[in-house]
Every structure is written in C-alpha cells, then in structure tokens.
Design a protein around this motif. Structure first.
Motif, PDB file in Angstrom:
ATOM      1  N   SER A   1     -38.190  28.563   9.458  1.00 10.47           N
ATOM      2  CA  SER A   1     -39.506  28.447  10.068  1.00 10.47           C
ATOM      3  C   SER A   1     -39.820  29.681  10.935  1.00 10.47           C
ATOM      4  CB  SER A   1     -39.546  27.163  10.890  1.00 10.47           C
ATOM      5  OG  SER A   1     -40.773  27.026  11.525  1.00 10.47           O
ATOM      6  N   VAL A   2     -38.814  30.162  11.660  1.00 10.99           N
ATOM      7  CA  VAL A   2     -39.005  31.354  12.500  1.00 10.99           C
ATOM      8  C   VAL A   2     -39.416  32.544  11.631  1.00 10.99           C
ATOM      9  CG1 VAL A   2     -37.747  33.078  13.890  1.00 10.99           C
ATOM     10  CG2 VAL A   2     -37.574  30.634  14.445  1.00 10.99           C
ATOM     11  N   ALA A   3     -38.750  32.727  10.492  1.00  5.75           N
ATOM     12  CA  ALA A   3     -39.090  33.841   9.587  1.00  5.75           C
ATOM     13  C   ALA A   3     -40.504  33.686   9.026  1.00  5.75           C
ATOM     14  CB  ALA A   3     -38.073  33.904   8.457  1.00  5.75           C
ATOM     15  N   ASP A   4     -41.010  32.456   9.015  1.00  5.84           N
ATOM     16  CA  ASP A   4     -42.342  32.120   8.490  1.00  5.84           C
ATOM     17  C   ASP A   4     -43.360  31.977   9.632  1.00  5.84           C
ATOM     18  OD1 ASP A   4     -44.204  31.240   6.456  1.00  5.84           O
ATOM     19  OD2 ASP A   4     -43.812  29.168   7.043  1.00  5.84           O
ATOM     20  N   ASN A   5     -43.111  32.660  10.739  1.00  8.88           N
ATOM     21  CA  ASN A   5     -44.022  32.615  11.894  1.00  8.88           C
ATOM     22  C   ASN A   5     -44.306  31.184  12.337  1.00  8.88           C
ATOM     23  OD1 ASN A   5     -45.623  33.759  13.929  1.00  8.88           O
ATOM     24  ND2 ASN A   5     -47.455  33.819  12.639  1.00  8.88           N
ATOM     25  N   ILE A   6     -43.253  30.376  12.345  1.00  6.86           N
ATOM     26  CA  ILE A   6     -43.261  28.939  12.663  1.00  6.86           C
ATOM     27  C   ILE A   6     -44.558  28.212  12.237  1.00  6.86           C
ATOM     28  CG2 ILE A   6     -41.418  29.057  14.398  1.00  6.86           C
ATOM     29  CD1 ILE A   6     -43.478  28.448  16.562  1.00  6.86           C
TER      30      ILE A   6
END
Ligand code: OOG
Ligand code: MG
Length: 262
Positions: free
Chosen positions: A156-161
C-alpha cells in the motif's frame, strides 16, 4: 532483497498506470515477499517524483491506519503516509465519478490546512496545532490499485496508500477553539447505514497523526508546508460506495460535508 533503482521505478510506474487505466494489479509482495517499509517508501517517493514530472502539483499529505477501526479493517497496526495531488481534490459541489476509479471506498476524516511550515523529526501535536490555520471536515475516497483491496502495508505504501480523491467541507474552524479528541463525527449513508466516532479515535488526538506525518517525511528531508492540506486518517472504517450513493456527515463544532456518487 536489494531492489535496484530501475526496478523501483518500474514498480512506481505500474502503480501510476493502474491508477490511470482503472485496471488493478497484483501486490508487489507476491513477487518480492520481503519488501521492506524503507523500500516501499522509496518506491512511493519515485512515484511522487514521476507524478510531479507529469505536471501534477503536490498539495499535501495523508496519514492512514490511524484509528483502530481502520487497522482492524485492513489487518495492520503500522500507520503509513501518502501524498495528495491537485487532481485528487473535488470541488465543494463536485460529485465523485465512479467510472474514474476501480473500487472506491469513502472515509470520514479531519483535515488540517496549514499556516506555517513544519519540519520533523521532533514535531509534537502542540506544534501542529500552532501551525494550523483551519481544521475542516473531509472525505477521503481511497482506491487501491491492487486486486480486491488486498495487500500488505508495504504494498500500500508503494501505491501511495490508495490515495485517489478527497473533498473538504465548506467551513473550517481555527483549532484553538476546538477539543478535537472529543468532537463527534456522525456519518449517514443513503442506504440508511450509520457510523459514529469521536476525533480521539485517531491516535487519541488527530494532531498526533499530523505530527507523525511530519516526522516520517523528514527522512526524505520533506516538510509539511504552509497552505498544504493534511488528512489525519479515517475515523471509522472505509465504506465501499457505488453509483447513485450519497453520504453526509456532521463534524461537531466544525461543520458538515456531503458527497454523491455519479
Ligand atoms: C490504506 C489507506 C488508509 C486511512 O485513512 O486509514 C487510509 C488503505 O486502507 O487502502 O487512507
Ligand atoms: Mg484516508
């Protein structure tokens, strides 16, 4: 596992492309199970730089998983951050267009509009309140780029949450007059379902979430800047919405906000 810069960029581009195409992708941890939080934030940072290079303007940030309701819903305990861009902000009377997104969920949040710059890593909730111009009711519309909204927090962090859209209430109040931890937020959806919680559901006080954001982004030497907006995280669980839905919330002592889905 070491992840080369080129692979990080490829992963960031895939998340951006999935957002543009409304076409979900598999979580990174399916192929890189030991993806670390540090690596995930590096991918998010590259994603941010690519968005800015495309002409999008950074207008603020967001904290996620700051309430027990959200942590339980997503099965996570760590509170991550993401970034907000100009195209995400819906106007005061604008509807959400369902067809622009994959599987949107709506969250009620307390937003902060800043009047001073803040740089971590030693910022406190009191510093945040001192640097805040207005506190506003907000909705965040999250839309994970991963299939079925299923992912680890690192994905999720890599996907801009999951940041996708957000909307602010028409009225805001200076924080000095408020007890944000006691403020009740009542939400009612058009199907009759209701949600209620107080601001204290967010880490005991939502300004703590903002302080956490400032301290976390200081790892990249970034600050929370004057005129930026920060969402402090969903107070209650996120609700999936569909075409024709509407939702309205009362934020005690601040104002109200509503949203319809086209
Ligand atoms: C991560 C984003 C969470 C919040 O307010 O808790 C979030 C997700 O659940 O997709 O925005
Ligand atoms: Mg949120």
């Amino acid at each position: 596992m070491v992840i080369e810069k080129a692979l990080m960029e490829e992963l960031a581009r895939k998340s951006i492309q999935a957002e543009k195409d409304r076409s979900p992708i598999s979580p990174i941890t399916e192929t890189i199970p030991d993806l670390t939080m540090e690596q995930a934030y590096q991918i998010q940072k590259i994603r941010e730089e690519l968005m800015i290079a495309e002409g999008h303007r950074l207008i603020g940030g967001k904290m996620g998983l700051t309430s027990v309701a959200k942590m339980k819903q997503m099965g996570a305990t760590e509170s991550p951050y993401g970034k907000l861009f100009d195209y995400m902000l819906l106007g005061p009377d604008e509807n959400l267009v369902f067809d622009e997104l994959i599987h949107p969920r709506v969250e009620g949040e307390i937003a902060f509009l800043m009047k001073k710059d803040l740089y971590g890593p030693f910022v406190t909730a009191a510093d945040v309140l001192d640097a805040t111009y207005l506190v506003l009711p907000a909705y965040e519309i999250i839309d994970s780029r991963y299939f079925g909204f299923r992912f680890k927090t690192t994905d999720s962090v890599a996907d801009n949450i999951s940041a996708a859209r957000f909307k602010l209430g028409k009225d805001g109040v200076a924080p000095g007059k408020l007890h944000l931890e006691e403020l009740g937020v009542a939400t009612r959806f058009s199907d009759g379902s209701e949600l209620f919680a107080t601001g204290g559901a967010v880490l005991g006080h939502p300004a703590r979430a903002v302080a956490m954001y400032v301290n976390l982004i200081s790892k990249f030497h970034d600050g929370l800047l004057k005129d930026q907006i920060i969402l402090s995280g969903a107070i209650t669980a996120a609700t999936p919405v569909g075409k024709g839905w509407s939702v309205r919330s009362q934020f005690q002592g601040i104002g109200e906000i509503s949203l319809s889905v086209d």
